[in-house]
Design a protein around this motif. Structure first.
Motif, PDB file in Angstrom:
ATOM      1  N   GLN A  40      -3.681  11.823  -2.069  1.00  0.00           N
ATOM      2  CA  GLN A  40      -3.154  10.485  -2.314  1.00  0.00           C
ATOM      3  C   GLN A  40      -2.600  10.450  -3.738  1.00  0.00           C
ATOM      4  N   TYR A  41      -1.370   9.980  -3.885  1.00  0.00           N
ATOM      5  CA  TYR A  41      -0.707   9.869  -5.179  1.00  0.00           C
ATOM      6  C   TYR A  41      -0.360   8.409  -5.473  1.00  0.00           C
TER       7      TYR A  41
ATOM      8  N   ARG B 256      -8.131  13.376  -3.817  1.00  0.00           N
ATOM      9  CA  ARG B 256      -7.902  14.324  -2.727  1.00  0.00           C
ATOM     10  C   ARG B 256      -9.046  14.168  -1.734  1.00  0.00           C
TER      11      ARG B 256
ATOM     12  N   GLY C  50       0.511   9.000   0.604  1.00  0.00           N
ATOM     13  CA  GLY C  50      -0.654   9.730   1.072  1.00  0.00           C
ATOM     14  C   GLY C  50      -0.300  10.502   2.324  1.00  0.00           C
TER      15      GLY C  50
ATOM     16  N   GLU D 210      -9.978   1.496  -5.853  1.00  0.00           N
ATOM     17  CA  GLU D 210      -8.840   1.344  -4.958  1.00  0.00           C
ATOM     18  C   GLU D 210      -8.832  -0.060  -4.371  1.00  0.00           C
TER      19      GLU D 210
ATOM     20  N   ALA E 256       2.455   6.244   4.061  1.00  0.00           N
ATOM     21  CA  ALA E 256       1.671   7.242   4.795  1.00  0.00           C
ATOM     22  C   ALA E 256       2.627   8.202   5.485  1.00  0.00           C
TER      23      ALA E 256
ATOM     24  N   ALA F 214       2.342  15.533   0.950  1.00  0.00           N
ATOM     25  CA  ALA F 214       2.218  14.491  -0.077  1.00  0.00           C
ATOM     26  C   ALA F 214       2.677  15.014  -1.431  1.00  0.00           C
TER      27      ALA F 214
ATOM     28  N   HIS G 138       0.832  -1.203   0.000  1.00  0.00           N
ATOM     29  CA  HIS G 138       0.000   0.000   0.000  1.00  0.00           C
ATOM     30  C   HIS G 138       0.868   1.255   0.000  1.00  0.00           C
ATOM     31  N   ARG G 139       0.222   2.403  -0.130  1.00  0.00           N
ATOM     32  CA  ARG G 139       0.959   3.667  -0.214  1.00  0.00           C
ATOM     33  C   ARG G 139       1.684   3.981   1.092  1.00  0.00           C
TER      34      ARG G 139
END
Length: 292
Positions: A287-288, A136, A110, A180, A82, A116, A79-80
């Motif tokens: 979030q990118y 966003r 994110g 997602e 954080a 971010a 996952h991204r």
């Protein structure tokens, strides 16, 4: 923690307890902004390091002058990453360089919008990756709970073991609707929430579930509403608002000082609903996603 890394003053670890001990004062100084770290850390402690995926999580603390914590990150692959708010772009650039030099493959980042965005730019510089906005969102805090003036017919109840298959299906549908992948496998997510009464269902008068609203465990005085979902065929009838109001009431009754939620800024329907219920803006996040 590894104090030998040459990039600024980031200290890295894979030890959750070490991270939470080092970051505790920083995280508790602003529980709302740091809600993701607090709730994710609590889940990792209760459910183990692989609850979000097969790879071990990684953590980092940015230490400033005198050793004061200036920022943190948490990464549960795939996952991204954080990120907490960071003091300046040097901190984001140092972290991007450190992770890039280590050969880490990030799927995205994110965090608070400015941080971010800065990290996404730094990651592009250091890796050549493309960074695109996934979405966003805005963090809201409940002021005075104002339930809908007119509730749909039916009532609320807490989801139980017999609802497991339904919760798994709705969890998958929720992720598909957002485009997602969910942070947790659907069965594990359902089991985790059922264990502490973390999902409220709104049922029609004939007992058919029409919507769900979840809440995290209370950590550092705050609980976060997530997720809120109504199947497409049942939307527009007030079920989501009724479920969200009830799960928020339950969080307050359970002792939460603050009830929070994130809302996608691209969804005017949900943001309008939450504000009518009494939620007020706290901070914007972004979030990118990264591709090579």
């Amino acid at each position: 923690m590894d104090s030998s890394n040459p990039h600024g003053t980031w200290q890295l670890t894979s030890d959750l307890d070490q991270f939470l001990a080092g970051a505790e004062h920083f995280l508790h100084s602003d529980p709302a902004t740091h809600t993701i770290f607090l709730t994710t850390g609590d889940t990792l402690r209760r459910r183990g390091p692989h609850v979000y995926g097969d790879d071990a999580p990684r953590f980092g603390i940015r230490a400033g002058v005198g050793g004061a914590v200036e920022g943190v990150f948490m990464w549960t692959p795939p996952h991204r990453l954080a990120l907490s708010p960071l003091v300046d772009e040097a901190a984001t650039d140092d972290l991007a360089a450190l992770l890039s030099d280590a050969g880490e493959k990030l799927s995205g980042v994110g965090g608070p919008r400015d941080t971010a965005e800065a990290f996404a730019r730094a990651w592009q510089r250091h890796t050549g990756a493309t960074a695109d906005v996934a979405y966003r969102d805005r963090l809201y805090r409940l002021g005075t709970l104002t339930p809908p003036a007119s509730l749909p017919e039916g009532g609320a109840r807490v989801a139980a073991e017999g609802d497991r298959e339904l919760l798994m299906r709705w969890h998958r549908e929720f992720g598909e609707a957002l485009g997602e992948s969910r942070a947790m496998e659907s069965g594990t997510w359902a089991d985790t929430r059922i264990a502490y009464g973390g999902i409220t269902l709104w049922e029609t008068p004939d007992g058919a579930p029409a919507a769900m609203a979840g809440r995290t465990r209370r950590v550092a005085g705050q609980a976060r509403v997530a997720p809120v979902y109504t199947p497409e065929a049942l939307r527009g009838r007030g079920y989501a608002g009724a479920a969200t109001a009830e799960v928020s009431r339950a969080a307050l009754a359970d002792g939460a000082d603050d009830v929070l939620l994130f809302a996608d800024l691209g969804n005017a329907t949900s943001t309008g609903l939450y504000q009518r219920l009494g939620f007020r803006p706290v901070r914007d996040f972004a979030q990118y996603g990264f591709t090579r």
